[in-house]
Design an enzyme around this catalytic site. Structure first.
Site, mmCIF file in Angstrom:
data_model
loop_
_atom_site.group_PDB
_atom_site.id
_atom_site.type_symbol
_atom_site.label_atom_id
_atom_site.label_comp_id
_atom_site.label_asym_id
_atom_site.label_seq_id
_atom_site.Cartn_x
_atom_site.Cartn_y
_atom_site.Cartn_z
ATOM 1 N N ASP A 241 0.854 -1.194 0.000
ATOM 2 C CA ASP A 241 0.000 0.000 0.000
ATOM 3 C C ASP A 241 0.895 1.251 0.000
ATOM 4 O OD1 ASP A 241 -3.130 0.539 0.456
ATOM 5 O OD2 ASP A 241 -2.029 2.031 1.590
ATOM 6 N N TYR A 391 -3.776 11.013 1.079
ATOM 7 C CA TYR A 391 -4.206 10.824 -0.317
ATOM 8 C C TYR A 391 -4.225 12.155 -1.055
ATOM 9 C CZ TYR A 391 -5.570 5.986 0.536
ATOM 10 O OH TYR A 391 -5.543 4.654 0.822
ATOM 11 N N HIS A 448 -4.679 -7.902 0.120
ATOM 12 C CA HIS A 448 -3.985 -6.626 0.262
ATOM 13 C C HIS A 448 -3.209 -6.495 1.565
ATOM 14 C CE1 HIS A 448 -3.282 -2.431 -0.728
ATOM 15 N NE2 HIS A 448 -3.730 -2.062 0.457
#
Length: 472
Positions: A241, A391, A448
């Protein structure tokens, strides 16, 4: 003569589309090969400048306190009472009939999770588990940076001990690594690791930046300073990630310090001849473009598996990359809202088929205690908004225009490709950016959150990669 005639008859027997595909493939591959050879002769290893930064309150001081001090996770009865009060006041909306997890976190199952959280979850016990490993903080660029540092106290004489930094992503935390730590810190075949797991600034117990602009390169620089402050001149890195982007940046800034980079999630350039050829030719003649049958299985049909699935699963990304504070305000105020927002990712990102289940498959790979401990790290620190801002800072502009995307990674690299990862990137694509791949493993299961889901598999792959790098 007979051979030429047989070859001619074979070509004539092919239908026109296939013949055109073969001809076009040959021509494009020839041109692509020449271009690749030219780029290889022209390419020089480059590094990303480290630069410097200041993210604290007020002006940057002349000197910075470089002391490292122990830290304990603490429990507050007041926090628990406030949590219970807010849970008791939750307003639920009944799910649509047979919605399962296709509309997000199913409210029927959410009520069961919340009931366990309210009546059975023991935060005091989980805090003791968090404090099982040594925690520390140190100030870097005006921020209190939190990390755990773990080394086995009982290693045999002569055991090789290698420093390894592992970096988490969103919506995870340093707690993701608790199951893998004993598998890495104990010696196996004469090799053990001293593991450092920092919290990204703005996540959990690491202080959030006070200024705009803090992105993965800034986190990479801070973590390099952390390793230097801890006395490490050489070390390995591991990430998934955001941790993948951060550790890749570290390898680009200080390749002389990074013995190897291991990733369970890669980011590659989305443009280029190689990728275009893979998408055109890959389903029919995968070997011509460096794909394996396993790559074909995971990639195609491409629109369904990579485009449509991405659209289904990246709504959160668009929100957090544009207006994180808006949605963040709601989930920071409601513990149940926060739990549903975070835990839904641990459902679908573990296996997208979990959307078909009434309970999202959450307890197939995790325990509610582990999942809620991760949620509590966000809740008690109030860091969901600041974590979401990461983000915005990384994606406010086209990330592929950044210097770290234009420069290749040249340190020895190992890649663990888990079958239920959000996107599959074949070795042929990864090596366009990661130029020194020592190992690429198709993992048999997992998604993930690799260290959290499949600690044994990930630990084994990390060890295998390091042994290859060091030729043990």
């Amino acid at each position: 003569m007979q051979t030429l005639e047989s070859f001619r008859q074979t070509l004539l027997s092919l239908d026109t589309p296939r013949l055109h595909l073969l001809a076009a493939s040959g021509a494009v591959l020839a041109v692509g090969g020449l271009a690749a050879c030219y780029r290889a002769t022209q390419r020089k290893a480059k590094t990303v400048p480290m630069g410097d930064g200041w993210w604290g309150v007020g002006p940057k001081p002349v000197s910075e306190d470089k002391s490292i001090y122990p830290f304990l996770v603490k429990m507050s009865e007041g926090d628990i009472q406030d949590l219970h009060r807010r849970i008791d006041q939750t307003r639920f909306t009944e799910p649509l009939e047979d919605a399962r997890f296709h509309y997000g976190f199913n409210t029927t199952y959410l009520k069961k999770v919340v009931s366990y959280w309210r009546n059975e979850f023991d935060w005091k016990k989980q805090v003791d588990i968090l404090n099982k490993y040594p925690h520390f903080k140190t100030e870097i660029e005006g921020l209190d940076v939190h990390f755990i540092r773990v080394r086995s106290p009982s290693l045999p004489e002569g055991c090789r001990v290698r420093a390894l930094m592992m970096v988490h992503g969103w919506p995870g935390s340093f707690f993701e690594f608790y199951k893998i730590l004993p598998l890495l810190t104990e010696q196996e075949d004469g090799l053990a690791f001293e593991v450092i797991c920092p919290s990204i600034p703005g996540y959990g117990f690491s202080e959030a930046p006070n200024r705009q602009g803090f992105n993965s390169l800034d986190a990479a620089r801070i973590f390099l300073k952390l390793m230097e402050r801890l006395g490490f001149t050489e070390f390995y890195l591991q990430g998934g990630d955001w941790g993948s982007l951060i550790t890749s940046g570290m390898a680009q800034m200080k390749p002389e310090c990074v013995r190897g980079l291991h990733l369970n999630f890669v980011t590659v350039r989305s443009k280029g001849l190689g990728m275009m050829l893979s998408l055109i030719i890959g389903p029919y003649l995968p070997f011509l473009v460096g794909l394996t049958q396993e790559d074909v299985k995971r990639l195609f049909p491409f629109m369904e598996k990579s485009v449509y699935e991405s659209l289904k699963e990246t709504g959160y990304l668009h929100i957090q990359a544009t207006k994180p504070d808006t949605v963040g305000c709601g989930v920071n105020d409601s513990p149940v809202g926060l739990a549903s927002y975070i835990l839904e990712k641990f459902s679908t990102w573990t296996d997208r088929n979990n959307r078909d289940l009434e309970d999202g498959g959450l307890e197939r790979q995790f325990t509610l205690d582990d999942l809620l401990t991760n949620v509590m790290i966000y809740w008690t620190t109030g860091t969901i908004v600041t974590s979401m801002r990461f983000y915005k800072e990384n994606l406010k502009n086209n990330i592929e225009n950044r210097l770290d995307y234009k420069i290749d990674v040249h340190v020895p690299t190992g890649i663990a490709a888990f079958p239920h990862e959000l996107r599959h990137y074949p070795r042929a694509w990864a090596r366009q950016r990661y130029r020194n791949i020592h190992s690429y493993t198709y993992m048999p299961r997992g998604g993930h959150f690799a260290a959290f889901e499949q600690p044994e598999l990930l630990a084994g792959d990390i060890r295998m990669f390091v042994k290859k790098v060091e030729k043990l």
